[in-house]
Design an enzyme around this catalytic site. Structure first.
Site, PDB file in Angstrom:
ATOM      1  N   CYS A 106       0.848  -1.195   0.000  1.00 21.49           N
ATOM      2  CA  CYS A 106       0.000   0.000   0.000  1.00 21.49           C
ATOM      3  C   CYS A 106       0.883   1.244   0.000  1.00 21.49           C
ATOM      4  O   CYS A 106       1.866   1.305   0.746  1.00 21.49           O
ATOM      5  CB  CYS A 106      -0.901  -0.020   1.234  1.00 21.49           C
ATOM      6  N   HIS A 148      -8.995  -3.925  -2.397  1.00 23.62           N
ATOM      7  CA  HIS A 148      -7.999  -3.188  -1.606  1.00 23.62           C
ATOM      8  C   HIS A 148      -8.387  -1.704  -1.534  1.00 23.62           C
ATOM      9  O   HIS A 148      -8.400  -1.114  -0.448  1.00 23.62           O
ATOM     10  CB  HIS A 148      -6.609  -3.355  -2.237  1.00 23.62           C
ATOM     11  N   GLU A 149      -8.699  -1.113  -2.691  1.00 20.31           N
ATOM     12  CA  GLU A 149      -9.065   0.310  -2.708  1.00 20.31           C
ATOM     13  C   GLU A 149     -10.425   0.539  -2.043  1.00 20.31           C
ATOM     14  O   GLU A 149     -10.617   1.539  -1.349  1.00 20.31           O
ATOM     15  CB  GLU A 149      -9.056   0.857  -4.143  1.00 20.31           C
ATOM     16  N   HIS A 152     -10.169   1.020   1.553  1.00 19.17           N
ATOM     17  CA  HIS A 152      -9.769   2.377   1.944  1.00 19.17           C
ATOM     18  C   HIS A 152     -10.987   3.272   2.173  1.00 19.17           C
ATOM     19  O   HIS A 152     -11.011   4.049   3.130  1.00 19.17           O
ATOM     20  CB  HIS A 152      -8.864   3.022   0.895  1.00 19.17           C
TER      21      HIS A 152
END
Length: 192
Positions: A106, A148-149, A152
């Site tokens: 990341c 993954h994003e 966030h």
């Protein structure tokens, strides 16, 4: 413009982000800046919290992953050649398939890479940069980058998926990142 990337320990990385409307101020410029920032830091995705914005926006370019693979490696991933796009107000509607491990890193947590288990497939509703509505399913590496994003914008980080003992072993490195004791070739902003 290349934006500084927010480092681990910054509160914005732990907030659930909010949906935005089409008239969000300077949205087109923000998206362009996020693409430029992602590219300049050799990322394959970046989310708004990583540039200090608490909104449901991320961009990905999983095509970059396939460009750097050997041809025989590409055969293992059904989503080749990847996907490049903007996701605004994304919300997952389904996760499917087996969980599989892959090493993730990341931009907000540099120098740390760990295996993370994620589902093979994700379906989500989102709007693109023109606020056109989409419901789409993504698989393989592309699904992983999206997940993954997406994490966030939900206030989660990839390190949340690793075992507690391993996180304990990483504590010093994580603390160093929060204090700005890390060398990277892109601009970062550290917690106060």
């Amino acid at each position: 413009m290349i934006l500084p990337i927010v480092a681990y320990g910054s509160p914005v990385l732990r907030k659930v982000c909010v949906d935005i409307k089409e008239d969000y101020p300077d949205l087109e410029k923000l998206i362009a800046d996020m693409w430029e920032t992602m590219s300049a830091s050799n990322g394959v995705g970046i989310a708004a919290p990583q540039v200090n914005k608490g909104i449901r926006l991320f961009v990905i370019d999983s095509e970059q992953i396939f460009k750097n693979m050997d041809e025989e490696d590409n055969e293992d991933y059904p989503d080749e050649p990847g996907f490049k796009g903007v996701f605004i107000n994304a919300h997952i509607t389904a996760l499917n398939g087996e969980e599989w491990a892959y090493t993730e890193g990341c931009l907000s947590i540099p120098k740390i890479r760990e295996d993370v288990n994620r589902k093979e497939s994700v379906t989500l509703n989102f709007v693109d940069e023109n606020f056109a509505e989409h419901t789409a399913t993504f698989n393989g590496i592309t699904a992983r980058v999206i997940l993954h994003e997406y994490d966030h914008i939900e206030g989660k980080l990839f390190i949340d998926y690793i075992k507690p003992l391993k996180r304990t072993l990483l504590k010093r490195k994580l603390d160093d990142i929060s204090r700005g004791k890390v060398q990277v070739d892109y601009r970062m902003v550290f917690p106060k």
